[in-house]
Design a protein around this motif. Structure first.
Motif, PDB file in Angstrom:
ATOM      1  N   GLN A 255      84.248 -65.860 -17.339  1.00 45.07           N
ATOM      2  CA  GLN A 255      83.621 -65.302 -18.531  1.00 45.07           C
ATOM      3  C   GLN A 255      82.104 -65.443 -18.398  1.00 45.07           C
ATOM      4  OE1 GLN A 255      85.761 -63.981 -21.093  1.00 45.07           O
ATOM      5  NE2 GLN A 255      87.093 -64.242 -19.327  1.00 45.07           N
ATOM      6  N   LEU A 256      81.371 -64.610 -19.135  1.00 46.17           N
ATOM      7  CA  LEU A 256      79.912 -64.623 -19.075  1.00 46.17           C
ATOM      8  C   LEU A 256      79.366 -65.142 -20.406  1.00 46.17           C
ATOM      9  CD1 LEU A 256      79.392 -61.143 -17.381  1.00 46.17           C
ATOM     10  CD2 LEU A 256      79.630 -63.382 -16.285  1.00 46.17           C
ATOM     11  N   PRO A 257      79.070 -66.447 -20.483  1.00 42.28           N
ATOM     12  CA  PRO A 257      78.702 -67.044 -21.770  1.00 42.28           C
ATOM     13  C   PRO A 257      77.252 -66.803 -22.189  1.00 42.28           C
ATOM     14  CG  PRO A 257      78.664 -68.714 -20.061  1.00 42.28           C
ATOM     15  CD  PRO A 257      79.140 -67.445 -19.401  1.00 42.28           C
ATOM     16  N   TYR A 258      76.413 -66.385 -21.247  1.00 40.58           N
ATOM     17  CA  TYR A 258      74.994 -66.192 -21.568  1.00 40.58           C
ATOM     18  C   TYR A 258      74.579 -64.752 -21.301  1.00 40.58           C
ATOM     19  CZ  TYR A 258      74.566 -71.300 -21.639  1.00 40.58           C
ATOM     20  OH  TYR A 258      74.706 -72.630 -21.921  1.00 40.58           O
ATOM     21  N   LEU A 259      73.519 -64.329 -21.975  1.00 45.49           N
ATOM     22  CA  LEU A 259      73.029 -62.958 -21.829  1.00 45.49           C
ATOM     23  C   LEU A 259      71.842 -62.908 -20.870  1.00 45.49           C
ATOM     24  CD1 LEU A 259      73.219 -61.876 -25.585  1.00 45.49           C
ATOM     25  CD2 LEU A 259      74.920 -61.543 -23.786  1.00 45.49           C
ATOM     26  N   PHE A 260      72.057 -63.461 -19.677  1.00 38.50           N
ATOM     27  CA  PHE A 260      71.004 -63.415 -18.659  1.00 38.50           C
ATOM     28  C   PHE A 260      71.611 -63.641 -17.279  1.00 38.50           C
ATOM     29  CE2 PHE A 260      71.316 -67.998 -19.244  1.00 38.50           C
ATOM     30  CZ  PHE A 260      71.131 -68.485 -17.958  1.00 38.50           C
ATOM     31  N   ASN A 261      70.846 -63.305 -16.263  1.00 39.34           N
ATOM     32  CA  ASN A 261      71.079 -63.758 -14.886  1.00 39.34           C
ATOM     33  C   ASN A 261      69.704 -63.898 -14.250  1.00 39.34           C
ATOM     34  OD1 ASN A 261      72.290 -60.515 -14.686  1.00 39.34           O
ATOM     35  ND2 ASN A 261      70.362 -61.050 -13.701  1.00 39.34           N
ATOM     36  N   PHE A 262      69.639 -64.528 -13.099  1.00 39.84           N
ATOM     37  CA  PHE A 262      68.322 -64.661 -12.479  1.00 39.84           C
ATOM     38  C   PHE A 262      68.422 -64.672 -10.958  1.00 39.84           C
ATOM     39  CE2 PHE A 262      69.652 -69.105 -13.050  1.00 39.84           C
ATOM     40  CZ  PHE A 262      69.292 -69.699 -11.847  1.00 39.84           C
ATOM     41  N   GLU A 263      67.287 -64.376 -10.350  1.00 38.34           N
ATOM     42  CA  GLU A 263      67.169 -64.398  -8.895  1.00 38.34           C
ATOM     43  C   GLU A 263      66.196 -65.499  -8.500  1.00 38.34           C
ATOM     44  OE1 GLU A 263      65.994 -60.372  -7.802  1.00 38.34           O
ATOM     45  OE2 GLU A 263      67.248 -59.680  -9.470  1.00 38.34           O
ATOM     46  N   TYR A 264      66.517 -66.154  -7.381  1.00 32.78           N
ATOM     47  CA  TYR A 264      65.643 -67.201  -6.840  1.00 32.78           C
ATOM     48  C   TYR A 264      65.172 -66.764  -5.460  1.00 32.78           C
ATOM     49  CZ  TYR A 264      64.253 -71.490  -4.460  1.00 32.78           C
ATOM     50  OH  TYR A 264      63.566 -72.427  -3.724  1.00 32.78           O
ATOM     51  N   TYR A 265      63.873 -66.923  -5.208  1.00 29.50           N
ATOM     52  CA  TYR A 265      63.288 -66.527  -3.940  1.00 29.50           C
ATOM     53  C   TYR A 265      62.909 -67.779  -3.158  1.00 29.50           C
ATOM     54  CZ  TYR A 265      63.042 -62.299  -6.728  1.00 29.50           C
ATOM     55  OH  TYR A 265      63.363 -61.244  -7.547  1.00 29.50           O
ATOM     56  N   GLY A 266      63.778 -68.165  -2.225  1.00 28.59           N
ATOM     57  CA  GLY A 266      63.586 -69.390  -1.454  1.00 28.59           C
ATOM     58  C   GLY A 266      62.999 -69.134  -0.078  1.00 28.59           C
ATOM     59  N   LYS A 267      63.317 -70.033   0.855  1.00 28.34           N
ATOM     60  CA  LYS A 267      62.702 -69.980   2.186  1.00 28.34           C
ATOM     61  C   LYS A 267      63.118 -68.747   2.997  1.00 28.34           C
ATOM     62  CE  LYS A 267      66.288 -72.994   4.179  1.00 28.34           C
ATOM     63  NZ  LYS A 267      66.940 -71.916   4.967  1.00 28.34           N
ATOM     64  N   ASP A 268      64.282 -68.164   2.659  1.00 29.56           N
ATOM     65  CA  ASP A 268      64.736 -66.986   3.400  1.00 29.56           C
ATOM     66  C   ASP A 268      64.224 -65.679   2.818  1.00 29.56           C
ATOM     67  OD1 ASP A 268      66.258 -68.480   5.245  1.00 29.56           O
ATOM     68  OD2 ASP A 268      67.882 -68.681   3.788  1.00 29.56           O
ATOM     69  N   HIS A 269      63.454 -65.784   1.726  1.00 23.83           N
ATOM     70  CA  HIS A 269      62.871 -64.580   1.134  1.00 23.83           C
ATOM     71  C   HIS A 269      61.587 -64.254   1.869  1.00 23.83           C
ATOM     72  CE1 HIS A 269      60.727 -62.113  -1.935  1.00 23.83           C
ATOM     73  NE2 HIS A 269      61.924 -61.570  -1.997  1.00 23.83           N
ATOM     74  N   LEU A 270      61.580 -63.106   2.545  1.00 24.35           N
ATOM     75  CA  LEU A 270      60.467 -62.726   3.416  1.00 24.35           C
ATOM     76  C   LEU A 270      59.556 -61.687   2.790  1.00 24.35           C
ATOM     77  CD1 LEU A 270      62.580 -62.469   6.701  1.00 24.35           C
ATOM     78  CD2 LEU A 270      61.376 -64.473   5.777  1.00 24.35           C
ATOM     79  N   GLY A 271      59.738 -61.438   1.510  1.00 22.50           N
ATOM     80  CA  GLY A 271      58.907 -60.468   0.814  1.00 22.50           C
ATOM     81  C   GLY A 271      59.733 -59.288   0.344  1.00 22.50           C
ATOM     82  N   PRO A 272      59.244 -58.554  -0.667  1.00 25.51           N
ATOM     83  CA  PRO A 272      60.033 -57.487  -1.292  1.00 25.51           C
ATOM     84  C   PRO A 272      60.257 -56.277  -0.401  1.00 25.51           C
ATOM     85  CG  PRO A 272      57.805 -57.504  -2.172  1.00 25.51           C
ATOM     86  CD  PRO A 272      57.936 -58.733  -1.335  1.00 25.51           C
ATOM     87  N   TYR A 273      59.481 -56.123   0.664  1.00 23.00           N
ATOM     88  CA  TYR A 273      59.587 -54.927   1.503  1.00 23.00           C
ATOM     89  C   TYR A 273      60.109 -55.244   2.908  1.00 23.00           C
ATOM     90  CZ  TYR A 273      56.591 -53.417  -2.304  1.00 23.00           C
ATOM     91  OH  TYR A 273      56.079 -53.168  -3.557  1.00 23.00           O
ATOM     92  N   ASN A 274      60.738 -56.402   3.064  1.00 18.38           N
ATOM     93  CA  ASN A 274      61.302 -56.795   4.360  1.00 18.38           C
ATOM     94  C   ASN A 274      62.821 -56.626   4.306  1.00 18.38           C
ATOM     95  OD1 ASN A 274      62.343 -58.368   6.589  1.00 18.38           O
ATOM     96  ND2 ASN A 274      60.311 -59.298   6.754  1.00 18.38           N
ATOM     97  N   ALA A 275      63.383 -55.818   5.195  1.00 11.32           N
ATOM     98  CA  ALA A 275      64.821 -55.527   5.180  1.00 11.32           C
ATOM     99  C   ALA A 275      65.667 -56.749   5.518  1.00 11.32           C
ATOM    100  CB  ALA A 275      65.133 -54.397   6.151  1.00 11.32           C
ATOM    101  N   ASP A 276      65.058 -57.768   6.122  1.00 17.95           N
ATOM    102  CA  ASP A 276      65.797 -58.991   6.471  1.00 17.95           C
ATOM    103  C   ASP A 276      65.645 -60.087   5.419  1.00 17.95           C
ATOM    104  OD1 ASP A 276      66.789 -58.016   8.936  1.00 17.95           O
ATOM    105  OD2 ASP A 276      64.838 -58.411   9.878  1.00 17.95           O
ATOM    106  N   SER A 277      64.968 -59.772   4.332  1.00 19.73           N
ATOM    107  CA  SER A 277      64.723 -60.761   3.280  1.00 19.73           C
ATOM    108  C   SER A 277      66.017 -61.072   2.526  1.00 19.73           C
ATOM    109  CB  SER A 277      63.670 -60.221   2.313  1.00 19.73           C
ATOM    110  OG  SER A 277      63.296 -61.204   1.380  1.00 19.73           O
TER     111      SER A 277
END
Length: 289
Positions: A255-277
Motif C-alpha cells: 500500500q502507498l501510505p504517503y503522497l510522495f516519492n523521492f530520488e537520491y543522487y549518490g556516488k553512481d549518479h554521473l549527472g543528468p545527461y550521462n546515459a550510464d548515470s
C-alpha cells in the motif's frame, strides 16, 4: 519502419494469435527477418527470447483460464498448444511452482511469476531499470533544505534551471552533511488532478538553522521504502516510474501510505545527461494487513 517498431508490431501479432500457436519462424518471416536475426533482435530489445515470451504468455493466460473459465485442464492445455496434460502440467509447475489443479482449487496463483503483455512503455521501463526486483529498506528521517516548484510533467523542458539555481545557492544553506547528498521529491495532494505535481529539489542537512526565506525545509519521515535504481538520462526517468506504478506495484500487496516519492543522487549518479548515470527511487510502502 525501425527494427524496434517491427518488434513491437510482432508482439501485437503474438497476442492476437496466442491461441493459434504461431511459431518464431512464422513471426520472423512476417517481419522479413531470418529466425536467427529476429530472435536476437527480439531478445536484445525486450530482454527475453521470443520463444520464452510466447510460452510464458500462454502459461500466464492459462492460469487466468483455470480460475475464470469452466474448462477442464486438458482443454486449457490444448487451447494453448500443449500436446498433453502432462506436458502442460510440467511447464506450468516450473513457471508458477504450483500444479494447475492447485490453482483451480484455490483460485489464486503467484502473480509475480506471471508475464504480462510487453508494451513499448514497459520495455523502455525495463531498459532503464538496473534490477526489476527492488530492495526493501528502512530509512531514518532525512532533513532537507531546498526549492519547491510546481511543474507539468509532460512538458519537454527538463529541471536543469531550478537545479542550477539550487547549486549556485548552496553556500547560503547551513549544516549541509558532508559529502553533499542531493534529493528530488515529487509530492501531491489527495484531490489533485491533472499532469502537474510539486517538486522539491534539496540538499540534506543535519539540522534546520537560520534557513533563508527563499528556501523550504522538509523532513522525509522514517519509514519503509522500496528502492528502485534508474539508469539513464534524468529526463528518461518517467519510463522507470511507469514500470513501478503500472507494472510492479499492481501485482503486489504493498500500500502507498504517503503522497510522495523521492530520488537520491549518490556516488553512481554521473549527472543528468550521462546515459550510464544511476539514481535511486524511493517509494514509501506499507503491507496490506
Amino acid at each position: 519502419m525501425k527494427n524496434r517498431d517491427i518488434i513491437y508490431t510482432s508482439i501485437d501479432i503474438i497476442e492476437e494469435k496466442i491461441e493459434a500457436h504461431i511459431s518464431v519462424a512464422e513471426l520472423a518471416k512476417h517481419c522479413g527477418f531470418s529466425s536467427y536475426y529476429y530472435s536476437r533482435l527480439f531478445k536484445g530489445i525486450t530482454g527475453i527470447s521470443p520463444k520464452r515470451y510466447i510460452d510464458s504468455r500462454k502459461l500466464s493466460l492459462s492460469a487466468l483460464d483455470l480460475i475464470e473459465k469452466d474448462l477442464n485442464i486438458l482443454d486449457i492445455a490444448l487451447k494453448y498448444g500443449f500436446s498433453s496434460h502432462e506436458v502442460y502440467t510440467r511447464a506450468f509447475q516450473k513457471m508458477f511452482g504450483l500444479l494447475p489443479s492447485e490453482v483451480r482449487r484455490h483460485k489464486t496463483y503467484p502473480l509475480e511469476h506471471a508475464v504480462k503483455k510487453l508494451t513499448p512503455e514497459r520495455i523502455e521501463g525495463l531498459y532503464h531499470l538496473v534490477n526489476t526486483t527492488p530492495k526493501l529498506v528502512h530509512k531514518e528521517e532525512i532533513k532537507l533544505v531546498g526549492i519547491v516548484f510546481y511543474h507539468d510533467i509532460h512538458l519537454k523542458n527538463d529541471l536543469s534551471d531550478p537545479w542550477s539555481h539550487l547549486m549556485r545557492s548552496l553556500d547560503a544553506i547551513n549544516h549541509k552533511v558532508t559529502p553533499s547528498r542531493f534529493y528530488q521529491m515529487q509530492f501531491w495532494f489527495e484531490d489533485q488532478e491533472g499532469d502537474s505535481m510539486y517538486f522539491f529539489i534539496a540538499v540534506e542537512v543535519s539540522a534546520f538553522d537560520k534557513t533563508p526565506l527563499q528556501f523550504t525545509e522538509k523532513t522525509i519521515p522514517s519509514h519503509e521504502y522500496l528502492v528502485f535504481q534508474h539508469k539513464g538520462l534524468a529526463n528518461q526517468v518517467g519510463h522507470t516510474y511507469r514500470y513501478i506504478y503500472e507494472s510492479y506495484l499492481p501485482d503486489t500487496d504493498y500500500q502507498l501510505p504517503y503522497l510522495f516519492n523521492f530520488e537520491y543522487y549518490g556516488k553512481d549518479h554521473l549527472g543528468p545527461y550521462n546515459a550510464d548515470s544511476i539514481s535511486e527511487i524511493y517509494i514509501p510502502i506499507s503491507m496490506d494487513s
